[in-house]
Enzyme design. Structure first.
Site, PDB file in Angstrom:
ATOM      1  CG  HIS A  79      -1.886   0.768   1.073  1.00 25.17           C
ATOM      2  ND1 HIS A  79      -2.085   2.321   1.629  1.00 25.17           N
ATOM      3  CD2 HIS A  79      -3.206   0.804   1.681  1.00 25.17           C
ATOM      4  CE1 HIS A  79      -2.673   2.595   1.660  1.00 25.17           C
ATOM      5  NE2 HIS A  79      -3.922   1.492   1.122  1.00 25.17           N
ATOM      6  CG  ASP A 103      -0.037  -2.586   5.920  1.00 26.68           C
ATOM      7  OD1 ASP A 103      -0.490  -2.797   7.032  1.00 26.68           O
ATOM      8  OD2 ASP A 103       0.454  -2.168   5.001  1.00 26.68           O
ATOM      9  CD  GLN A 137      -8.173  -5.068   3.819  1.00 32.92           C
ATOM     10  OE1 GLN A 137      -8.598  -5.244   4.274  1.00 32.92           O
ATOM     11  NE2 GLN A 137      -6.994  -4.262   2.949  1.00 32.92           N
ATOM     12  CE  LYS A 171      -7.621  -0.655   4.490  1.00 35.25           C
ATOM     13  NZ  LYS A 171      -7.614   0.175   5.211  1.00 35.25           N
ATOM     14  CB  CYS A 184      -3.688   3.524  -1.433  1.00 30.56           C
ATOM     15  SG  CYS A 184      -4.817   4.865  -0.593  1.00 30.56           S
TER      16      CYS A 184
END
Lengths: 403, 533
Positions: free
Chosen positions: A115, A187, A190, A213, A357
């Site tokens: 991202h 990361d 998600q 999220k 993104c």
């Protein structure tokens, strides 16, 4: 399932004459009633600043805020001191990038799947090297290793792609970082709501999560870190709440972790909402959620990923996936924007059209954006079927069946 | 053959369109088009060649010369009767030049498409439309299959009105059966949602540019000539989302390959745009020297204001076309003053294409591919001079054909026929504003944007206001937000209060607030009034 779905007020809305289908969970998840209630309760009954007040409301707010930290820590199997509330994953990465005092001649090794928020905080401070994807659509670990050199301060990789849903075997990336003496940041923006993440077991130096999220409000997230790694970060920004003392010569003493990383009045309502969100997920169970999402992912790829006239991005058998599918219509008549608008306005299906993104990923895939369907455990097979039929109708308008 | 040499009037062209027939074979349509009146006449291939010969002869078009040009120049075997027949037809249709150039401007003489013929053609087109959509479009087949076809435009009121929600829900069923049976070049278009409900519609790619040319031609402007160059200054929002128009893109990315169309760099907020940005627009206008301008009047106003203030030279254009909703007369007057040319308004919408254009008399003439109705809440035609909802029927759109489509706009029905050269066409008196923007007076009566503009801006002291917006609060109070001009003072403010109380009711709770800026709506368009929800 109906009991779970009934907890999402958003799903009661009707668009295009039918209950809406929310397939944009990768952008932000709908908010369940317990989260809404927790936020409203704070706003209505004990809206006050935390930590520094001595009155009843302030203590109630401080308790609720810190209680949420404990809940989040338990959810990710981390220590309370290793959980810093931030605005979201983007700010968490900036906190790490800024705190590491990266120099322009140093580098960070990431992947082309990232991202923008896991590229720009690094590339604006030092060299960012992106490992390509292998034939399986996952970042190529061997290629990544070739990018590492003596100037590499950190490795970073997404846990779960926000474009393809591919779940990256991040443990191997942690091992790679360890082997080369680099720090590693995962990361999990998600992944956090799709996978049962055990921060201790994973062993990454930094793990970043966006609350919105994870069924929590927007504007809240966490930076989870190994205590030693967090201690190494130069706190930026500084301000009230992050220091225990400012002397007459303006030198200061930083507070202990995690508060030194939380300068200024935080998003108290958001943090309380995030506590309620992890309670909500815990009650359902991350195991059943993972299982349900695996079923939805399979159905999504089998029913919609195989539609004639649409090409899925990053599709490859044998890769574990969150139920996220990005598609392109190769003739370009049904651009991702139009597909998304049409699905919304004519069929009540909320999706996302664009680059999500992830411009570098789309550029290497040779496409100008994609339509993304991102599901979550509360979505149903009927919704997938409704969407598939909608896409079939739309495709029939631009891709003739005849010779 | 006529006595005087047949010389074609300026603005008369013969245009060929290629199409593929139902049998898959290509064929050619030829149309003689009178761009000054918007009339079109189908002609055969032979007649098209004779027309070209007449054109080539120019001022030397003696009968012998035309015959020679047809037979030798074009190599055709055309009889004298064929040649003379076409020239006689051109004469009857007033497509030949007047003996004197000064007699060329449009006048009643060109209005040979009499009302009776117009209505007859309209009935034919409506009948063909009905037959087509019931025959090949599932939505209409289901809805209208057992109904008798309309006998006239006035007969449309017995059919259901389609609103935007219905369009969205029925989009796939609004496409003809043949669409899925063979390959067609199609394109989706998305409306901006300025009437509160955005829509997506499907169109044949070939059909997309043609209606706009017809729109210009109906206003007496010929986009087919080399002299036709046009500069656009429009909101930097496309289909409800941000586009590139405010990003100061280089000239080369904003001018079409033909060099005839330029999109000027636009700006987010005309009420706060810097002089430097406006000067850049003026520089480009001077360099590009367009023959036409297409503006959103609110966005062009700062350009006109700056040009007047600094004495900047403006391009010598034939006319300005405005669009994008009801423009304030504050801005229209400013454009007329700065550019010194007529301002025509073109009413169009993404779903239907261009619908009508305003002539020099101010009446809106409906373009022939459309039928317009102005109806009351029950869907019946309003009386002449009354305001009602504007419905449109698109007679020629092959994809997404629309029958009695609710545009979301108010319009005022015409009282008399227009006296201009398009007097035979359907007209309406004015656009009155978006339905979603309408407010209510203190007695609950409807107040439309045009009425607000008349109250606020008509005959106001020159330079008193730059722009304004009348907001009706949820508590039924009113706030007039104004960006004052250099001539704004207490007298102007008092006059505005009087005027608005006259419109809204003497007991209206009204506050007038001066602002430094008034940003447009999120879709880039300005609203002259609206009601807070």
């Amino acid at each position: 399932m109906e009991a779970v779905r009934s907890q999402f007020p958003l799903l009661k809305r009707e668009i295009a004459g039918r209950p809406l289908v929310y397939f944009d969970n990768a952008a932000t998840s709908p908010k369940p009633q317990p989260v809404i209630d927790a936020v409203i309760d704070y706003m209505a009954r004990y809206s006050a600043n935390i930590h520094r007040g001595k009155h009843t409301l302030s203590e109630e707010a401080s308790d609720a805020y810190e209680n949420s930290r404990s809940k989040v820590a338990r959810f990710f199997n981390a220590d309370r001191a290793e959980i810093a509330f931030v605005r979201g994953a983007t700010e968490a990465i900036h906190l790490v990038a800024g705190g590491l005092k990266l120099r322009p001649d140093e580098n960070v090794v990431g992947t082309i799947l990232e991202h923008h928020s896991n590229i720009l905080p690094w590339s604006s401070r030092c060299e960012f090297r992106a490992a390509p994807l292998g034939p399986d659509g996952l970042p190529d670990l061997e290629q990544a290793e070739r990018l590492i050199d003596a100037k590499t301060r950190l490795l970073t990789v997404t846990h779960t792609s926000n474009v393809t849903g591919a779940v990256v075997p991040v443990r191997a990336w942690v091992d790679l970082a360890r082997a080369h003496g680099s720090l590693i940041l995962i990361d999990a923006a998600q992944a956090a709501s799709h996978s049962d993440i055990d921060a201790q077991a994973l062993g990454a130096d930094f793990l970043v999560v966006s609350g919105h999220k994870l069924f929590a409000p927007t504007g809240i997230g966490v930076l989870i870190g190994r205590r030693e790694a967090l201690e190494e970060l130069q706190p930026t920004p500084l301000g009230g709440g992050a220091v225990s003392l400012v002397r007459g010569d303006f030198s200061f003493e930083p507070r202990d972790l995690p508060w030194r990383l939380e300068a200024g009045t935080p998003h108290i309502a958001g943090a309380i909402g995030m506590g309620a969100a992890v309670d909500f997920l815990t009650e359902i169970g991350m195991g059943p959620i993972e299982q349900r999402n695996a079923e939805l992912s399979r159905l999504l790829y089998e029913r919609i990923g195989t539609l004639e006239g649409l090409t899925p991005l990053g599709s490859s058998a044998g890769v574990a996936r969150a139920p996220i599918l990005s598609l392109v219509e190769p003739t370009g008549t049904l651009t991702p924007d139009y597909l998304s608008r049409l699905l919304s306005d004519s069929y009540g299906v909320m999706t996302r059209g664009g680059h999500h993104c992830a411009h570098p990923y789309h550029e290497q895939a040779g496409v100008n954006g994609s339509l993304r369907l991102s599901l979550h455990f509360y979505n149903t097979e009927e919704e997938v079927e409704h969407t598939a039929r909608a896409l079939e109708q739309l495709l029939a308008m631009v891709v003739p069946r005849g010779p | 053959m006529t006595e005087s040499p047949p010389r074609l009037r300026a603005g008369v062209e013969c245009v060929a369109f290629s199409q593929r027939g139902l049998d898959g074979k290509p064929f050619r349509w030829n149309f003689v088009i009178d761009y000054r009146t918007g009339r079109r006449f189908a002609v055969s291939n032979l007649e098209a060649e004779i027309f070209a010969a007449v054109r080539r002869c120019g001022a030397e078009a003696t009968p012998d010369r035309v015959r020679h040009e047809v037979r030798v120049g074009s190599g055709l075997t055309a009889s004298d009767e064929a040649i003379e027949g076409l020239v006689a037809s051109l004469s009857r249709l007033c497509l030949l030049a007047e003996p004197e150039e000064s007699a060329e401007p449009l006048g009643p003489r060109q209005g040979t498409n009499d009302r009776e013929t117009y209505e007859s053609l309209q009935r034919d087109a409506l009948s063909a439309f009905f037959e087509r959509v019931v025959g090949e479009v599932p939505y209409y087949r289901d809805l209208l299959g057992d109904q008798e076809p309309p006998t006239s435009a006035g007969d449309l009121s017995r059919f259901p009105i389609m609103n935007k929600a219905a369009l969205r829900a029925a989009l796939p069923k609004l496409q003809p059966d043949w669409l899925t049976e063979e390959k067609h070049s199609v394109r989706f278009l998305s409306s901006s949602g300025s009437t509160d409900d955005r829509t997506q519609t499907l169109h044949l790619t070939d059909e997309l540019s043609q209606p706009y040319s017809m729109g210009f031609s109906a206003l007496g402007l010929n986009p087919a000539t080399d002299e036709f160059t046009i500069a656009y200054l429009i909101p930097p929002i496309c289909s409800g989302t941000e586009c590139h128009m405010d990003m100061m893109l280089p000239y080369t990315r904003r001018v079409t390959p033909s060099g005839r169309l330029l999109y000027l760099n636009s700006f987010r907020d005309p009420s706060t745009v810097s002089d430097e940005r406006v000067d850049a627009v003026l520089d480009e206008l001077e360099g590009f020297a367009p023959s036409m301008l297409a503006f959103d009047a609110a966005y062009a106003a700062p350009v006109a204001r700056r040009a007047l203030a600094t004495g900047r030279r403006l391009p010598s254009v034939k006319a300005i076309i405005t669009s994008y909703g009801v423009s304030s007369s504050l801005h229209l007057d400013l454009l007329k003053k700065a550019f010194g040319v007529p301002v025509h308004d073109m009413y169009s919408m993404t779903e239907a294409g261009p619908i009508a254009g305003s002539c020099a008399e101010g009446a809106y003439h409906v373009f022939s591919p459309c039928l317009v109705e102005i109806v009351d809440e029950e869907g019946s035609p309003v009386a002449p001079g009354e305001v009602g909802r504007l419905l449109v029927t698109t007679l020629e759109n092959k994809l997404t054909p629309l029958l009695r489509y609710e545009t979301g706009d108010f319009a005022r029905a015409a009282v008399d026929r227009c006296s201009c050269s398009l007097e035979h066409t359907d007209t309406f008196a004015s656009l009155e504003g978006r339905i979603s923007d309408a407010i209510t007076d203190t007695r609950g009566g409807r107040v439309v944007a045009r009425a607000v503009d008349t109250a606020v801006a008509a005959d106001l002291v020159d330079g008193a206001l730059q722009c304004y917006q009348l907001v009706q609060g949820a508590d039924r109070g009113y706030r007039l937000l104004v960006v004052p001009g250099e001539a704004y003072d207490a007298d102007v403010e008092a006059a505005l209060a009087d005027r608005l109380r006259g419109l809204l009711g003497g007991d209206a709770a009204l506050a007038i607030e001066s602002c430094r800026s008034l940003p447009p709506s999120t879709n880039g368009k300005y609203r002259l009034c609206y009601r807070e929800r």
